[in-house]
Design an enzyme around this catalytic site. Structure first.
Site, PDB file in Angstrom:
ATOM      1  N   CYS A   2       0.829  -1.196   0.000  1.00 50.85           N
ATOM      2  CA  CYS A   2       0.000   0.000   0.000  1.00 50.85           C
ATOM      3  C   CYS A   2       0.867   1.250   0.000  1.00 50.85           C
ATOM      4  O   CYS A   2       1.985   1.255   0.508  1.00 50.85           O
ATOM      5  CB  CYS A   2      -0.967   0.038   1.177  1.00 50.85           C
ATOM      6  SG  CYS A   2      -2.085  -1.363   1.283  1.00 50.85           S
ATOM      7  N   ARG A  27       3.654  -0.120  -4.944  1.00 50.95           N
ATOM      8  CA  ARG A  27       3.362  -0.654  -3.615  1.00 50.95           C
ATOM      9  C   ARG A  27       1.978  -1.299  -3.537  1.00 50.95           C
ATOM     10  O   ARG A  27       1.667  -1.997  -2.568  1.00 50.95           O
ATOM     11  CB  ARG A  27       3.451   0.461  -2.564  1.00 50.95           C
ATOM     12  CG  ARG A  27       4.823   1.080  -2.429  1.00 50.95           C
ATOM     13  CD  ARG A  27       4.806   2.181  -1.380  1.00 50.95           C
ATOM     14  NE  ARG A  27       4.580   1.642  -0.054  1.00 50.95           N
ATOM     15  CZ  ARG A  27       5.536   1.329   0.811  1.00 50.95           C
ATOM     16  NH1 ARG A  27       6.794   1.482   0.466  1.00 50.95           N
ATOM     17  NH2 ARG A  27       5.242   0.849   1.995  1.00 50.95           N
ATOM     18  N   TRP A  77      -2.996  -2.487  -1.720  1.00 45.59           N
ATOM     19  CA  TRP A  77      -2.733  -3.906  -1.927  1.00 45.59           C
ATOM     20  C   TRP A  77      -3.552  -4.635  -0.887  1.00 45.59           C
ATOM     21  O   TRP A  77      -3.345  -4.468   0.318  1.00 45.59           O
ATOM     22  CB  TRP A  77      -1.239  -4.213  -1.765  1.00 45.59           C
ATOM     23  CG  TRP A  77      -0.892  -5.627  -2.079  1.00 45.59           C
ATOM     24  CD1 TRP A  77      -0.618  -6.155  -3.314  1.00 45.59           C
ATOM     25  CD2 TRP A  77      -0.739  -6.709  -1.142  1.00 45.59           C
ATOM     26  NE1 TRP A  77      -0.331  -7.490  -3.212  1.00 45.59           N
ATOM     27  CE2 TRP A  77      -0.399  -7.870  -1.898  1.00 45.59           C
ATOM     28  CE3 TRP A  77      -0.879  -6.826   0.229  1.00 45.59           C
ATOM     29  CZ2 TRP A  77      -0.176  -9.105  -1.295  1.00 45.59           C
ATOM     30  CZ3 TRP A  77      -0.671  -8.059   0.831  1.00 45.59           C
ATOM     31  CH2 TRP A  77      -0.316  -9.176   0.063  1.00 45.59           C
ATOM     32  N   ASN A 102      -1.775   2.070   6.076  1.00 41.73           N
ATOM     33  CA  ASN A 102      -0.950   0.968   5.594  1.00 41.73           C
ATOM     34  C   ASN A 102      -0.604   0.116   6.804  1.00 41.73           C
ATOM     35  O   ASN A 102      -0.190   0.629   7.835  1.00 41.73           O
ATOM     36  CB  ASN A 102       0.332   1.492   4.937  1.00 41.73           C
ATOM     37  CG  ASN A 102       1.154   0.382   4.323  1.00 41.73           C
ATOM     38  OD1 ASN A 102       0.677  -0.735   4.159  1.00 41.73           O
ATOM     39  ND2 ASN A 102       2.394   0.686   3.984  1.00 41.73           N
ATOM     40  N   GLY A 103      -0.773  -1.215   6.685  1.00 38.75           N
ATOM     41  CA  GLY A 103      -0.500  -2.112   7.801  1.00 38.75           C
ATOM     42  C   GLY A 103      -1.709  -2.985   8.096  1.00 38.75           C
ATOM     43  O   GLY A 103      -2.623  -3.109   7.279  1.00 38.75           O
ATOM     44  N   GLU A 493      16.260 -18.170  -8.285  1.00 39.03           N
ATOM     45  CA  GLU A 493      15.904 -16.792  -8.594  1.00 39.03           C
ATOM     46  C   GLU A 493      15.309 -16.682  -9.994  1.00 39.03           C
ATOM     47  O   GLU A 493      14.331 -15.958 -10.221  1.00 39.03           O
ATOM     48  CB  GLU A 493      17.131 -15.888  -8.444  1.00 39.03           C
ATOM     49  CG  GLU A 493      16.929 -14.439  -8.836  1.00 39.03           C
ATOM     50  CD  GLU A 493      15.888 -13.712  -7.994  1.00 39.03           C
ATOM     51  OE1 GLU A 493      15.483 -12.611  -8.410  1.00 39.03           O
ATOM     52  OE2 GLU A 493      15.469 -14.225  -6.940  1.00 39.03           O
ATOM     53  N   LYS A 497      11.514 -15.325 -10.861  1.00 39.58           N
ATOM     54  CA  LYS A 497      11.226 -14.236 -11.786  1.00 39.58           C
ATOM     55  C   LYS A 497      10.190 -14.664 -12.824  1.00 39.58           C
ATOM     56  O   LYS A 497       9.275 -13.907 -13.157  1.00 39.58           O
ATOM     57  CB  LYS A 497      12.508 -13.778 -12.493  1.00 39.58           C
ATOM     58  CG  LYS A 497      13.432 -12.984 -11.627  1.00 39.58           C
ATOM     59  CD  LYS A 497      12.853 -11.623 -11.323  1.00 39.58           C
ATOM     60  CE  LYS A 497      13.488 -11.031 -10.088  1.00 39.58           C
ATOM     61  NZ  LYS A 497      13.057 -11.634  -8.844  1.00 39.58           N
ATOM     62  N   GLU A 500       6.793 -14.805 -11.149  1.00 44.04           N
ATOM     63  CA  GLU A 500       6.268 -13.503 -10.738  1.00 44.04           C
ATOM     64  C   GLU A 500       5.635 -12.744 -11.888  1.00 44.04           C
ATOM     65  O   GLU A 500       4.556 -12.159 -11.723  1.00 44.04           O
ATOM     66  CB  GLU A 500       7.401 -12.643 -10.150  1.00 44.04           C
ATOM     67  CG  GLU A 500       7.831 -13.022  -8.754  1.00 44.04           C
ATOM     68  CD  GLU A 500       8.949 -12.127  -8.261  1.00 44.04           C
ATOM     69  OE1 GLU A 500       8.861 -11.673  -7.110  1.00 44.04           O
ATOM     70  OE2 GLU A 500       9.913 -11.883  -9.017  1.00 44.04           O
ATOM     71  N   HIS A 516      16.194 -37.957  -8.551  1.00 44.74           N
ATOM     72  CA  HIS A 516      15.448 -38.206  -7.316  1.00 44.74           C
ATOM     73  C   HIS A 516      14.018 -37.670  -7.386  1.00 44.74           C
ATOM     74  O   HIS A 516      13.411 -37.423  -6.351  1.00 44.74           O
ATOM     75  CB  HIS A 516      16.192 -37.599  -6.125  1.00 44.74           C
ATOM     76  CG  HIS A 516      17.523 -38.230  -5.879  1.00 44.74           C
ATOM     77  ND1 HIS A 516      17.671 -39.491  -5.357  1.00 44.74           N
ATOM     78  CD2 HIS A 516      18.778 -37.766  -6.125  1.00 44.74           C
ATOM     79  CE1 HIS A 516      18.960 -39.785  -5.276  1.00 44.74           C
ATOM     80  NE2 HIS A 516      19.656 -38.756  -5.733  1.00 44.74           N
ATOM     81  N   LYS A 616       5.505  -4.438  -4.188  1.00 41.63           N
ATOM     82  CA  LYS A 616       6.963  -4.342  -4.106  1.00 41.63           C
ATOM     83  C   LYS A 616       7.483  -4.513  -2.681  1.00 41.63           C
ATOM     84  O   LYS A 616       8.373  -5.307  -2.419  1.00 41.63           O
ATOM     85  CB  LYS A 616       7.399  -2.983  -4.657  1.00 41.63           C
ATOM     86  CG  LYS A 616       8.900  -2.756  -4.639  1.00 41.63           C
ATOM     87  CD  LYS A 616       9.600  -3.655  -5.633  1.00 41.63           C
ATOM     88  CE  LYS A 616      11.082  -3.387  -5.702  1.00 41.63           C
ATOM     89  NZ  LYS A 616      11.755  -4.356  -6.576  1.00 41.63           N
TER      90      LYS A 616
END
Length: 621
Positions: A2, A27, A77, A102-103, A493, A497, A500, A516, A616
């Site tokens: 947010c 955000r 968000w 925010n929170g 990584e 990506k 995402e 395996h 983010k």
């Protein structure tokens, strides 16, 4: 998560708030909204589902002029309540109080029950609405007393459990903006005859470069002329005004289509900036980690790294480096697991937190848990972070700031690269201090890091070939990434990506683990991406390539030119780099994986910079 922006000025605040929201959209972008006090000192609000452009359009289409000198705005968000216009901020109580938040208010259900009994009406599914109602209730108790809005917010805060950054306005005090901070970042922008608040400095760079960074528990009373800050005990305090070195154009796209693409190509310069002042031609400057660093590094016997997401992957790479190069035991753990499992912290452990924003909630909580622990002695703490004055930097004994610059794309790129550079400098500084690293070896590492910007530029030149390879993923829904040694976390990584930003299911495995289980997945419908540096494990990796080839897998191999793997049949090879060392290799091989995920996302038609369901800066648990 947010984004908050607000301000009080003599001029119309609406264009400033809109521009701030656009700069904070990374955000959160489920919905957005704005509330201003108009010329009749009434709260007017506009909210919209989706991105900021939808809010901007609604404001432009408003039949009445939407303007004011005092206002707050928010980009969301979703945590409590689905993305919907009625859940968008600001939330208003009885047309008297407006709040952005925010929170997470953890006890909101309890507060909601109490407020329903008092006759308050709820119009959303959010936890934030209880904040607006509680402040309104406190105002009714205070009446017309001096600083009533400030006192009402301070009194309301005593009822909240959880984390918050708040912006509050009310019709009874039409020249005042109240800000409060606990567990979520908030800055105050200092202007001339005007003041602002925001979740981070990037939102306010067009109007000021002077900022006060609110500390935990602070409440600020803000007017056009003054800023008064009260600490958690209610005492008035002074907070330093700091000048940001960032400029407004630093967060603009330039000639790039997306921020992610821009930030991928900024990595050579980001490495140069991160190394500047931290090395000489032959040595790492231990003092780059703080004036206490040398004394603290001399006492440590092990390293514990805590991080989330991409930062966790950088820590996994560093684990190989610490144990292989200087023989120092190193453990790496996801912060959200570490903080809840009652870990045993051994004496003389360097506790390292890694975060791009410095506000990652789980990482910050893990650090605070260790600092408050009585189980161990001599636990120096170090944070590697991209944001000065963030919560992690303030909480840690030592700080190393990466100089990646603003990173707007949700999928982290240059922050990851500069974190790896910082970790390479850290292991060298510790090895040097503890005499586990010879002067000759230190010089080799330093010269390798000096070559790194050039290696990254060369790797970026393979973009055209990677664009061709991205077509392989056009109709695919799954992918497999393989690597060995330090390339295994780089494969992780790369898979992250791809997940995402293209929404393709991707997994990463150590190449030696194929037999395996993962071999069962191999067919001509699952692309397999392998990383093949010219190192001690190359021959083992070539055997793994044959295992995939024998089962009809489609392979993309990013190799060192000296690895001598040639394209054939369903296997396509990109000679991504050459002359890389143990430290520079994983950093360099990450570049083509970033480009691959970016161009696959373009083919899939996804929102590259703002992928669905993600934000983010993860400032909630």
């Amino acid at each position: 998560m947010c984004g908050i922006v607000g301000g009080v000025a003599e001029r119309n605040i609406v264009p400033i708030l809109l521009e701030g929201l656009k700069r904070l959209e990374y955000r959160g972008y489920d919905s957005s909204g704005m509330a201003v006090l108009d010329g009749q000192q009434q709260i007017r609000r506009v909210r919209a589902l989706g991105k900021i452009k939808n809010l901007s359009q609604k404001i432009q289409e408003s039949t009445e002029e939407f303007a004011g000198n005092l206002g707050i705005a928010h980009t969301r968000w979703a945590t409590h309540g689905i993305p919907a216009e009625n859940n968008a901020h600001p939330h208003i109580c009885n047309n008297r109080v407006a709040v952005v938040h925010n929170g997470i208010i953890e006890n909101y259900q309890e507060l909601k029950a109490q407020q329903l009994d008092k006759g308050y009406r709820f119009t959303s599914q959010t936890d934030t609405e209880v904040v607006a109602h509680q402040i309104h209730y406190e105002l009714t108790l205070l009446g017309e007393s001096e600083d009533a809005l400030l006192k009402a917010v301070q009194n309301a805060l005593r009822h909240f459990k959880g984390a918050y950054a708040l912006g509050v306005v009310a019709v009874n005090d039409p020249h005042t903006l109240i800000a409060a901070r606990k567990g979520s970042p908030l800055v105050i922008g200092i202007g001339i005859g005007e003041h602002f608040i925001a979740s981070d400095v990037s939102a306010l760079l067009p109007v000021t470069q002077n900022f006060i960074f609110m500390e935990e528990g602070d409440v600020a009373h803000i007017t056009r002329e003054t800023v008064r800050i009260f600490d958690a005990t209610g005492q008035i305090v002074e907070r330093a005004v700091k000048q940001s070195t960032l400029t407004a154009h630093a967060v603009e796209l330039g000639d790039h289509r997306h921020y992610m693409h821009k930030e991928i190509f900024e990595q050579p310069q980001a490495v140069i900036d991160t190394l500047e002042g931290r090395i000489t031609q032959e040595h790492v400057l231990v003092s780059a980690f703080g004036h206490q660093a040398e004394a603290l590094f001399a006492t440590i016997e092990r390293v514990q790294i805590i991080a989330c997401g991409t930062s966790y992957h950088s820590g996994l790479v560093a684990k190989y480096w610490f144990e292989d190069i200087i023989g120092l035991p190193c453990q790496v753990e996801v912060a959200s697991e570490y903080r809840y499992r009652n870990p045993a912290v051994l004496d003389n452990t360097l506790f390292v937190t890694i975060s791009q924003s410095g506000e990652t909630a789980d990482t910050l909580a893990a650090l605070q848990q260790v600092k408050n622990s009585k189980k161990a002695k001599n636990i120096p703490t170090l944070t590697i972070c991209n944001v000065p004055e963030s919560s992690l930097t303030r909480e840690s004994d030592l700080t190393f700031l990466t100089h990646a610059g603003p990173e707007i794309g949700v999928a982290s790129t240059k922050a990851f690269t500069t974190q790896l550079v910082a970790l390479a400098l850290l292991l060298t500084a510790i090895g040097k201090t503890q005499k586990h690293l010879s002067s000759k070896r230190e010089t080799i590492i330093v010269r390798g890091l000096q070559k790194l910007p050039g290696l990254l530029r060369n790797a970026l030149q393979h973009e055209d070939k990677i664009i061709e390879l991205a077509q392989l993923f056009a109709d695919k829904n799954s992918a497999l990434f393989l690597g060995r040694g330090t390339m295994y976390p780089i494969a992780m990584e790369g898979a992250l990506k791809l997940k995402e930003i293209s929404y393709i299911h991707a997994e990463a495995y150590p190449a030696g683990e194929l037999k395996h289980g993962p071999l069962a997945l191999i067919d001509d419908q699952i692309p397999v991406v392998m990383i093949a540096p010219n190192d001690d494990l190359l021959e083992k990796l070539k055997s793994n390539l044959q295992e995939v080839k024998a089962r009809g897998g489609q392979m993309i191999v990013f190799e060192d030119e000296l690895s001598n793997i040639e394209s054939e049949g369903s296997m396509q090879v990109v000679k991504a780099t050459t002359n890389v060392g143990r430290i520079t290799a994983p950093i360099t091989f990450n570049i083509p994986l970033q480009l691959l995920s970016y161009h696959v996302a373009l083919i899939k038609g996804t929102d590259v910079d703002q992928p669905r369901n993600l934000a983010k800066s993860v400032t909630v648990e």
